[in-house]
Design a protein around this motif. Structure first.
Motif, PDB file in Angstrom:
ATOM      1  N   ALA A   2      26.115  48.513  11.243  1.00  0.00           N
ATOM      2  CA  ALA A   2      25.811  48.231  12.648  1.00  0.00           C
ATOM      3  C   ALA A   2      24.392  47.686  12.770  1.00  0.00           C
ATOM      4  N   ALA A   3      23.468  48.304  12.041  1.00  0.00           N
ATOM      5  CA  ALA A   3      22.063  47.895  12.156  1.00  0.00           C
ATOM      6  C   ALA A   3      21.862  46.475  11.625  1.00  0.00           C
ATOM      7  N   ILE A   4      22.434  46.179  10.466  1.00  0.00           N
ATOM      8  CA  ILE A   4      22.179  44.858   9.870  1.00  0.00           C
ATOM      9  C   ILE A   4      22.892  43.761  10.670  1.00  0.00           C
ATOM     10  N   ARG A   5      24.056  44.083  11.215  1.00  0.00           N
ATOM     11  CA  ARG A   5      24.750  43.084  12.042  1.00  0.00           C
ATOM     12  C   ARG A   5      23.975  42.828  13.324  1.00  0.00           C
ATOM     13  N   SER A   6      23.379  43.891  13.864  1.00  0.00           N
ATOM     14  CA  SER A   6      22.589  43.705  15.077  1.00  0.00           C
ATOM     15  C   SER A   6      21.338  42.877  14.772  1.00  0.00           C
ATOM     16  N   ILE A   7      20.731  43.110  13.624  1.00  0.00           N
ATOM     17  CA  ILE A   7      19.564  42.315  13.218  1.00  0.00           C
ATOM     18  C   ILE A   7      19.973  40.850  13.069  1.00  0.00           C
ATOM     19  N   ILE A  28       9.388  42.949  16.141  1.00  0.00           N
ATOM     20  CA  ILE A  28      10.185  43.673  15.148  1.00  0.00           C
ATOM     21  C   ILE A  28      11.193  44.517  15.905  1.00  0.00           C
ATOM     22  N   ASP A  29      12.460  44.284  15.648  1.00  0.00           N
ATOM     23  CA  ASP A  29      13.516  44.957  16.396  1.00  0.00           C
ATOM     24  C   ASP A  29      13.621  46.429  15.994  1.00  0.00           C
ATOM     25  N   PRO A  30      13.846  47.302  16.975  1.00  0.00           N
ATOM     26  CA  PRO A  30      13.998  48.731  16.661  1.00  0.00           C
ATOM     27  C   PRO A  30      15.162  48.994  15.701  1.00  0.00           C
ATOM     28  N   GLY A  31      16.115  48.057  15.623  1.00  0.00           N
ATOM     29  CA  GLY A  31      17.259  48.215  14.723  1.00  0.00           C
ATOM     30  C   GLY A  31      16.855  48.394  13.266  1.00  0.00           C
ATOM     31  N   PHE A  32      15.682  47.889  12.849  1.00  0.00           N
ATOM     32  CA  PHE A  32      15.243  48.065  11.463  1.00  0.00           C
ATOM     33  C   PHE A  32      15.151  49.550  11.118  1.00  0.00           C
ATOM     34  N   ALA A  33      14.780  50.343  12.123  1.00  0.00           N
ATOM     35  CA  ALA A  33      14.597  51.772  11.886  1.00  0.00           C
ATOM     36  C   ALA A  33      15.921  52.468  11.597  1.00  0.00           C
ATOM     37  N   ASN A  34      17.042  51.817  11.890  1.00  0.00           N
ATOM     38  CA  ASN A  34      18.336  52.436  11.625  1.00  0.00           C
ATOM     39  C   ASN A  34      18.792  52.245  10.180  1.00  0.00           C
ATOM     40  N   LEU A  35      18.087  51.433   9.426  1.00  0.00           N
ATOM     41  CA  LEU A  35      18.400  51.292   7.996  1.00  0.00           C
ATOM     42  C   LEU A  35      17.635  52.402   7.277  1.00  0.00           C
TER      43      LEU A  35
HETATM   44  C1  LIG Z   1      20.374  52.958  15.992  1.00  0.00           C
HETATM   45  O1  LIG Z   1      21.222  54.069  15.802  1.00  0.00           O
HETATM   46  C2  LIG Z   1      21.413  54.841  16.958  1.00  0.00           C
HETATM   47  C3  LIG Z   1      22.215  56.081  16.585  1.00  0.00           C
HETATM   48  O2  LIG Z   1      23.092  55.835  15.543  1.00  0.00           O
HETATM   49  C4  LIG Z   1      22.112  53.995  18.000  1.00  0.00           C
HETATM   50  O3  LIG Z   1      22.314  54.736  19.171  1.00  0.00           O
HETATM   51  C5  LIG Z   1      21.274  52.791  18.305  1.00  0.00           C
HETATM   52  O4  LIG Z   1      21.955  51.940  19.202  1.00  0.00           O
HETATM   53  C6  LIG Z   1      20.944  52.035  17.042  1.00  0.00           C
HETATM   54  N1  LIG Z   1      20.006  50.997  17.376  1.00  0.00           N
HETATM   55  C7  LIG Z   1      20.164  49.760  16.983  1.00  0.00           C
HETATM   56  C8  LIG Z   1      19.134  48.813  17.461  1.00  0.00           C
HETATM   57  O5  LIG Z   1      21.090  49.415  16.269  1.00  0.00           O
END
Ligand SMILES: *[C@@H]1O[C@H](CO)[C@@H](O)[C@H](O)[C@H]1NC(C)=O
Ligand SMILES: *[C@@H]1O[C@H](CO)[C@@H](O)[C@H](O)[C@H]1NC(C)=O
Ligand SMILES: *[C@@H]1O[C@H](CO)[C@@H](O)[C@H](O)[C@H]1NC(C)=O
Ligand SMILES: *[C@@H]1O[C@H](CO)[C@@H](O)[C@H](O)[C@H]1NC(C)=O
Ligand SMILES: *[C@@H]1O[C@H](CO)[C@@H](O)[C@H](O)[C@H]1NC(C)=O
Ligand SMILES: *[C@@H]1O[C@H](CO)[C@@H](O)[C@H](O)[C@H]1NC(C)=O
Ligand SMILES: *[C@@H]1O[C@H](CO)[C@@H](O)[C@H](O)[C@H]1NC(C)=O
Ligand SMILES: *[C@@H]1O[C@H](CO)[C@@H](O)[C@H](O)[C@H]1NC(C)=O
Length: 900
Positions: free
Chosen positions: A400-405, A456-463
């Motif tokens: 999910a994170a890498i696809r969002s990036i 820098i997108d917050p999504g990086f923190a999900n990796l």
């Molecule tokens: C990061 O992960 C959290 C919880 O899994 C999720 O709610 C959030 O949307 C994610 N953020 C991104 C930017 O993918």
């Protein structure tokens, strides 16, 4: 003997090796229960839960139709959508007109082909997600779309695992491949792989959610469809809406058989979970002559194939008293089930509860028992081959994170299918760790020189497992976020060659200093003051219409508070406005106690806590202490501190330091000796601000707001612009205060306002009340009200009799009279330039326009107000000065137009 070779329709049959004793006894038990219930005069409602009859569990993709389009298919009522949202490669084509006959399904007339790249993947993310059982189908029709007249052959994969090889007999024939599969990930990837025998293409992709109790044999693996046959008809394929799961029931032409048919409904009842539709069950075949048997043959695709057989039976003739239909079922010569009598207009499914033993060929024989007066029948048959899709897909959160990036930065990389699997197709720039028990995880991300723009997108923190992040040589901008220091495994971070501003978060520096992180960055661009733009350089920028949250997310209070790297300390008087030091200013609670002489002098009070007067050294400060009772306060407190750390402007209040001792949290600001603007405006105030001063204050406040809107990236919306939030220093220079607090802390003593809407009554954009949309234009509205208050000396809301009159209404009424002297504060006694006052009123009225788009931007407001000020000053120069108060005198003598 009636026989059919099912191999003809390609998808045909299996061995009923051992149709389980278990099922036999179950069935017998059910029959007796049913009998009992009928005797008691009640029929139970079916126990089985089915998916809804709508298309909520469907994803129906017509490949190759116009991007973004969709339609409802006339024949099936299925809604098909374009494939553009599921893939980012390939070319779209139509089949040739000569193949596009009436009988061809609309979905098959267009397609997407993939002349580029070995592997191209569609990615689907069904809402019901992992753990659910889906029917997944891909359909193909060549139709000589490429004018080559060469039938291609290529492979289809489900994610990393081989699914099928597509071969074509002719340009005009369509084919499909289907599996029933339980999702082990939230994502489904349907991949087309070029094997060097022609260009892969696909016409349609269909995904159907199945009920929980259907095809439970997926416990053994996935079920690849070999055949799904509707006996007794030569009519068209039955599918949705007749079959609510949209399975395709193909008719089969069986010579020398007798067709049976009923117009009555065939019920699902208790003896099937597969639930073949009544339209399939209401016809059947039996041998032409009563003594004959039914025989079906098929061959496996591979010698090792293990089949699951599902046979569906229902009696659809009305039997006379002396008639009986009873038969046995033999698979490859072994009795698999029987004797069995189909139930009257009720479906019974006889199926393999385990995969049948592999065999080079299969023969299913159904012959009547001695006692049976009628020949055997069969209504429908399904054959599935057990297929394993063993490779684990990448961890869903990582995916999910890498696809969002990928989508946030609009990356044009050929990133398709699962990020980490199969290993030979790991996404370019990614590194993964593999592990026998868990899902693959992304551990390295190299986006060097990838044209990234923005923050820098917050999504990086999900990796969360990432140990290496290379973002070098891009056009990244903005503040370096704190959340990168929350990545525990991160030990290489390369940020070189970007345009970041502001300090490096303390957390990262700390890790780097401890040797836990190798941090690369451009020294020059880091660590300085965060303001990326000051004053006039903003002027040329275009109005930014993006709607932005007040402040970017902040990882945690602690991280935030330790992140303070640079603070401008503004000392009063002689040294005012010069940079004295750049240092961290954290104060303990006892230091704050000393500073404020044990909180002796209160200079303000609000929902958030109390503001005290104090000194650090000989510098006067204001100390805002968060009250313990204000539970929600932390977030807003963080927000304000974070914002003040990251923005610096002469018309925004400056931060001196902060206190973060256990339960004591406080922010220390520069002291503003002249308090807030409101205290100088109304009748209660002892002195009167002259017109030029008022224009100057309006200009200052407008500059501050312009900086927030147009000088900061992302733009910042203040949300609580009002006279009490405009503070005045000793020279009456105005500065905006109270950032990020408005949402939780309504104005002191003000009317109650809903916490859902931030802001102050009278100043709050009416558009925001209704839409709850936060834009810069909401601040412009509030600023317009401030301007009206400044000009008229009237409060934003006045009480007349029993009515609350808003200042806009008041000014509007007076404008109709056409005399500016009736509008401008009478205490000015006519001492103002008429033109500048008209201009100011017009500007204010434009700011409070009902429609946000008709309001000016703060850039425009600043320019107009500057004009007003110039006009007023010109008037004063041509006239002998007539001072209206001591304060004016003060101002004239100490005014410094550019303190910083
Ligand atoms: C990061 O992960 C959290 C919880 O899994 C999720 O709610 C959030 O949307 C994610 N953020 C991104 C930017 O993918
Ligand atoms: C489907 O509907 C469209 C538009 O209503 C019509 O033009 C087309 O002929 C119909 N096709 C069939 C097969 O009924
Ligand atoms: C496709 O070709 C094979 C081999 O020629 C033939 O056995 C089969 O019946 C054909 N199938 C169709 C659907 O035409
Ligand atoms: C039915 O078929 C089986 C297997 O071929 C055979 O053994 C049996 O005798 C047949 N029964 C009848 C009644 O034809
Ligand atoms: C045939 O029917 C008779 C009488 O109903 C019964 O006794 C016998 O067991 C049946 N035979 C079979 C093979 O079902
Ligand atoms: C494998 O993955 C599991 C679950 O993600 C984890 O608990 C385990 O520590 C990993 N093992 C290795 C050797 O990485
Ligand atoms: C990232 O890729 C670039 C080339 O594209 C390479 O120079 C650099 O060393 C890579 N970074 C890492 C951390 O592997
Ligand atoms: C960064 O942006 C500038 C101007 O927008 C452009 O000229 C430059 O090529 C970009 N650099 C990279 C590495 O994309």
């Amino acid at each position: 003997m009636v026989a059919a070779y099912l191999g003809e329709i390609r998808k045909v049959f299996v061995g009923l090796g051992d149709l389980k004793q278990v099922f036999l006894t179950e069935l017998k038990m059910f029959q007796s229960i049913l009998l009992l219930l009928i005797l008691l005069g009640s029929i139970p409602t079916p126990l089985l839960v089915h998916a809804q009859d709508d298309q909520s569990g469907f994803i129906s993709i017509d490949c190759g139709i116009v991007e973004g389009s969709n339609y409802t298919d006339n024949r099936t009522t299925i809604n098909y959508v374009s494939d553009a949202g599921f893939i980012d490669s390939g070319e779209i084509h139509n089949i040739l007109e000569i193949y596009n006959s009436f009988s061809v399904d609309t979905q098959l007339t267009t397609l997407r082909s993939f002349p580029q790249n070995t592997r191209n993947c569609y990615t689907l993310k069904p809402t019901q997600g992992k753990g659910n059982r889906y029917l997944i189908r891909a359909r193909f029709m060549y139709g000589n779309y490429d004018f080559k007249g060469q039938l291609p052959e290529f492979d289809v994969y489900l994610g990393p695992d081989y699914w099928d090889t597509m071969k074509f007999n002719s340009s005009s024939k369509s084919t499909y491949t289907e599996i029933i599969h339980v999702l082990s990930s939230d994502y489904i990837h349907v991949c087309l792989v070029n094997t060097g025998r022609g260009t892969p293409f696909v016409s349609a992709i269909e995904l159907r959610l199945l009920a929980n109790n259907m095809y439970k044999e997926t416990d053994f693996g996935s079920l690849y469809l070999y055949a799904r046959v509707n006996f007794g008809t030569t009519f068209s394929t039955v599918r949705y809406y007749k079959d609510k799961y949209d399975r395709l029931w193909d008719p089969i032409n069986w010579a020398n058989s007798t067709r049976l048919y009923t117009l009555d409904e065939v019920n699902s009842g208790l003896f099937t979970t597969i639930d073949p539709p009544s339209d399939v069950m209401n016809d059947a075949i039996s041998p032409k002559y009563p003594q004959e048997s039914l025989r079906l043959n098929w061959n496996p695709i591979n010698a090792t194939d293990r089949f699951f057989v599902y046979m569906h039976f229902a009696e659809i003739e009305i039997l006379k008293k002396n008639q009986k239909r009873e038969f046995n079922i033999y698979l490859n010569g072994n009795l698999s089930y029987g004797p069995f009598s189909p139930l009257n207009h009720t479906t019974t499914t006889i199926y393999s509860t385990e995969p049948e033993i592999a065999s080079p060929t299969y023969m299913l024989l159904i012959n009547k028992t001695k006692n049976s007066t009628l020949p055997p029948i069969i209504n429908a048959l399904e054959l599935h081959i057990l297929k394993q899709f063993p490779q684990k897909l990448t961890d869903d959160r990582d995916t999910a994170a890498i696809r969002s990036i990928k989508s946030i930065y609009s990356l044009t990389k050929h990133w398709q299918g699962d990020p980490c699997t199969p290993q030979e197709f790991v996404w370019d720039g990614l590194g993964c760790s593999y592990n026998d028990t868990g899902s693959p995880r992304i551990v390295l991300l190299n986006l060097s020189t990838s044209g990234l723009e923005g923050g820098i997108d917050p999504g990086f923190a999900n990796l969360t497992m990432m140990h290496t992040l290379d973002l070098s040589n891009n056009n990244l901008t903005g503040l370096l976020p704190n959340f990168l220091s929350g990545l525990n495994s991160l030990n290489v971070l390369n940020l070189k060659g970007n345009n970041f501003v502001g300090p490096i978060p303390e957390g990262l520096l700390e890790k780097a200093n401890k040797g836990l992180l190798s941090l690369s960055y451009d020294g020059e661009s880091m660590g300085g003051p965060a303001s990326s733009c000051e004053g006039n350089t903003c002027r040329n920028k275009k109005d930014n219409k993006i709607i932005v949250p007040v402040i970017a997310a902040v990882a945690s209070f602690c991280v935030l508070m330790t992140a303070i790297a640079a603070i401008w300390v503004i000392k009063k008087q002689k040294t005012r406005g010069t940079r004295l030091e750049i240092r961290k200013q954290q104060y303990t609670y006892s230091e704050v106690q000393n500073m404020t002489d044990n909180f002796d002098v209160v200079i303000g009070k609000g929902g958030f806590g109390t503001v005290y007067h104090g000194y650090t050294g000989d510098t006067e400060v204001a100390v805002k202490m968060l009250s313990k009772s204000s539970l929600q306060g932390d977030k807003e407190f963080q927000a304000e501190a974070y914002l003040l750390l990251s923005v610096h402007h002469k018309n925004l209040i400056s931060l001196v330091g902060y206190c973060n001792d256990e339960s004591h949290k406080g922010i220390i600001y520069e002291y503003m000796p002249n308090g807030n603007l409101e205290s100088h405006l109304f009748e209660t105030s002892s002195s009167i601000l002259n017109w030029e001063k008022r224009l100057q204050i309006a200009c200052d406040a407008a500059h501050g707001l312009e900086y927030l809107h147009h000088g900061c990236k992302p733009p910042i919306v203040h949300r609580d612009i009002k006279c009490t939030n405009i503070l005045l220093n000793e020279t009456f220079q105005a500065k905006l205060a109270d950032f990020g607090l408005s949402k939780a802390f309504p104005a002191e003593g003000g009317t109650h306002i809903s916490t859902a809407v931030a802001g102050t009554p009278g100043y709050l954009d009416p558009e925001y009340y209704t839409s709850n949309r936060l834009t810069e234009k909401s601040d412009v509205y509030s600023f317009g009200v401030v301007l009206l208050v400044l000009v008229t000396g009237q409060p934003a809301i006045t009480r007349y009799a029993n009515d609350n009159i808003h200042i806009c209404q008041l000014v509007n009424l007076k404008l109709a009279e056409g005399d500016i002297n009736n509008i401008v504060d009478p205490r000015l006694q006519g001492e103002f330039d008429i033109n500048s006052s008209w201009k100011a009123v017009e500007l204010a009225m434009a700011c409070v326009a009902r429609t946000p788009s008709r309001r000016p931007t703060m850039n425009e407001v600043v320019m107009e107000l500057n004009d007003c000020l110039v006009t007023e000053r010109a008037r004063q120069e041509t006239k002998p000065k007539k001072l209206t108060g001591l304060m004016s005198l003060n101002m004239e003598s100490t005014y410094d137009p550019n303190p910083i």
